[in-house]
Design an enzyme around this catalytic site. Structure first.
Site, PDB file in Angstrom:
ATOM      1  N   TYR A 122       1.016  -0.873   0.277  1.00 35.94           N
ATOM      2  CA  TYR A 122       0.383   0.133   0.047  1.00 35.94           C
ATOM      3  C   TYR A 122       0.665   1.355  -0.352  1.00 35.94           C
ATOM      4  O   TYR A 122       2.197   1.115   1.130  1.00 35.94           O
ATOM      5  CB  TYR A 122      -0.549  -0.288   1.174  1.00 35.94           C
ATOM      6  N   ASP A 194       0.302  -6.915   6.579  1.00 41.91           N
ATOM      7  CA  ASP A 194      -1.407  -6.172   5.936  1.00 41.91           C
ATOM      8  C   ASP A 194      -2.572  -7.509   5.184  1.00 41.91           C
ATOM      9  O   ASP A 194      -2.002  -7.600   4.414  1.00 41.91           O
ATOM     10  CB  ASP A 194      -0.928  -4.763   4.728  1.00 41.91           C
TER      11      ASP A 194
END
Length: 401
Positions: A122, A194
């Site tokens: 990300y 994540d």
């Protein structure tokens, strides 16, 4: 103890029962309890006397001490999330997913340390590595998300942490997490994942050997696009470092937002099933079109990550991407702006469908994204998939026109 502490319970039952401890939902003076933990708003906590103040101690996580340390509404959410991860010691909550990631990295790294960061991470995670971590003397090496056990060649004596994101939230590569974890444990390196795309409902990360798992609760756990929050859930060995750093950094969340997250958590199982079914219907329709270069969805049999996904995951969420074959930037813009049922927005995991243009080549450093076709990322919401498909057909017509 809550009912969901029973390890024999299945995940959907844990989602319903987690965090509903009787001491947080009932008051014997009132003759009973309530279903949901009430919203406890507090900054100042009052003590009966000095002995009571001293007895609370500073290292509490489930006793009223000061509002920043939480109230039963906050603890109920943390407790429920911990229950979803077999092998977890506890969960800490943060005002956003980015805050959770950043705080976790700060807690586990020190000047002179080396971090291995997946190249598909990300973008705000990359920005933190290239910014604050670099300024504090932490070196970051980006690695190919498909490296698997080959990660061993990148580990240095000063490597302290391997960060994973699987599937990647832009390009959806599925990492061989068990292979990477096996190498990390052999070399004494921590792992952090994540897990926002799958949530522990579809991929219980700690059960697969990961040390710390992060979620942006803003996405699927909240599910209604009306609150922001992040979480870190960890094993017993790592938990004290995370808690200490969270306290030192003053990380705190609103009990009102926690109540919204608890409400979303209760329906996560049924919503994820609908997200998966609708997204697969849309993805399969896209895969059959001549004007689509490829569909980036690991649950599709032709996807490069499908075999690992099928081995490790129990389902898929509603986030995936696809390439507009032969289109240019103007064509992609026409496609997006022709849609009625897809909002243009960066988040995902809510009840509404979203679309954004995706440009992974702009941020990759360890790997090269060479697909010439422009990419779009879709978050499939809870609308009827037939309506979403009809809407996407209008987008293709706009490109052709």
């Amino acid at each position: 103890m809550s009912k969901s502490d029973d390890d024999s319970l299945r995940p959907a039952t844990k989602l319903v029962q987690g965090g509903r401890r009787p001491e947080w939902t009932g008051d014997p003076r009132l003759g009973g309890g309530v279903v949901n933990p009430p919203v406890w708003r507090a900054s100042t906590i009052l003590y009966d006397n000095i002995a009571d103040l001293k007895a609370r101690g500073h290292a509490t996580h489930d006793k009223l001490y000061y509002g920043r340390r939480g109230t039963p509404t906050v603890w109920a959410l943390a407790d429920a999330l911990t229950d979803m991860e077999p092998g977890a010691e506890g969960t800490l909550l943060y005002p956003s997913g980015v805050a959770a990631n950043s705080s976790g990295l700060l807690a586990l790294l020190a000047p002179g340390d080396h971090l291995l960061m997946v190249d598909s991470a990300y973008e705000p995670t990359r920005a933190f590595c290239n910014g604050m971590l670099a300024r504090m003397g932490v070196a970051t090496t980006y690695y190919d998300p498909l490296i698997g056990a080959g990660i061993a060649e990148l580990i240095r004596p000063e490597t302290k942490l391997i960060f994973l994101e699987s599937p990647g939230s832009l390009t959806f590569e599925v990492q061989d997490i068990p292979a990477i974890v096996a190498v990390a444990r052999e070399r004494g390196v921590l792992t952090m994942l994540d897990n926002t795309w799958a949530t522990p409902l579809l991929f219980p990360a700690l059960a697969h050997g990961v040390d710390v798992t992060m979620m942006s609760l803003t996405k699927y756990v909240g599910g209604h696009s009306d609150a922001m929050m992040g979480s870190l859930t960890a094993t017993r060995a790592v938990w004290p470092k995370l808690r200490s750093a969270a306290y030192q950094l003053g990380q705190a969340v609103s009990p009102d937002d926690c109540a919204l997250m608890l409400r979303g958590l209760r329906t996560l199982d049924v919503r994820m099933a609908r997200h998966q079914a609708s997204a697969l219907a849309v993805a399969e329709w896209l895969a059959g079109r001549a004007d689509v270069g490829r569909v980036l969805h690991p649950a599709l049999p032709g996807d490069p990550g499908h075999d690992i996904w099928a081995r490790d995951f129990s389902g898929a969420s509603g986030l995936f991407g696809f390439a507009l074959k032969g289109a240019d930037e103007a064509g992609r813009t026409r496609f997006i702006e022709a849609l009625d049922h897809f909002g243009i927005g960066f988040s995902w995991g809510g009840y509404e469908s979203l679309v954004v243009p995706s440009n992974p080549a702009d941020i990759r450093t360890a790997t090269q994204w060479s697909d010439p076709d422009p990419l779009l990322r879709l978050s499939i919401g809870l609308e009827d998939p037939a309506d979403l498909i009809a809407d996407l057909a209008r987008g293709f017509a706009a490109v052709a026109g």
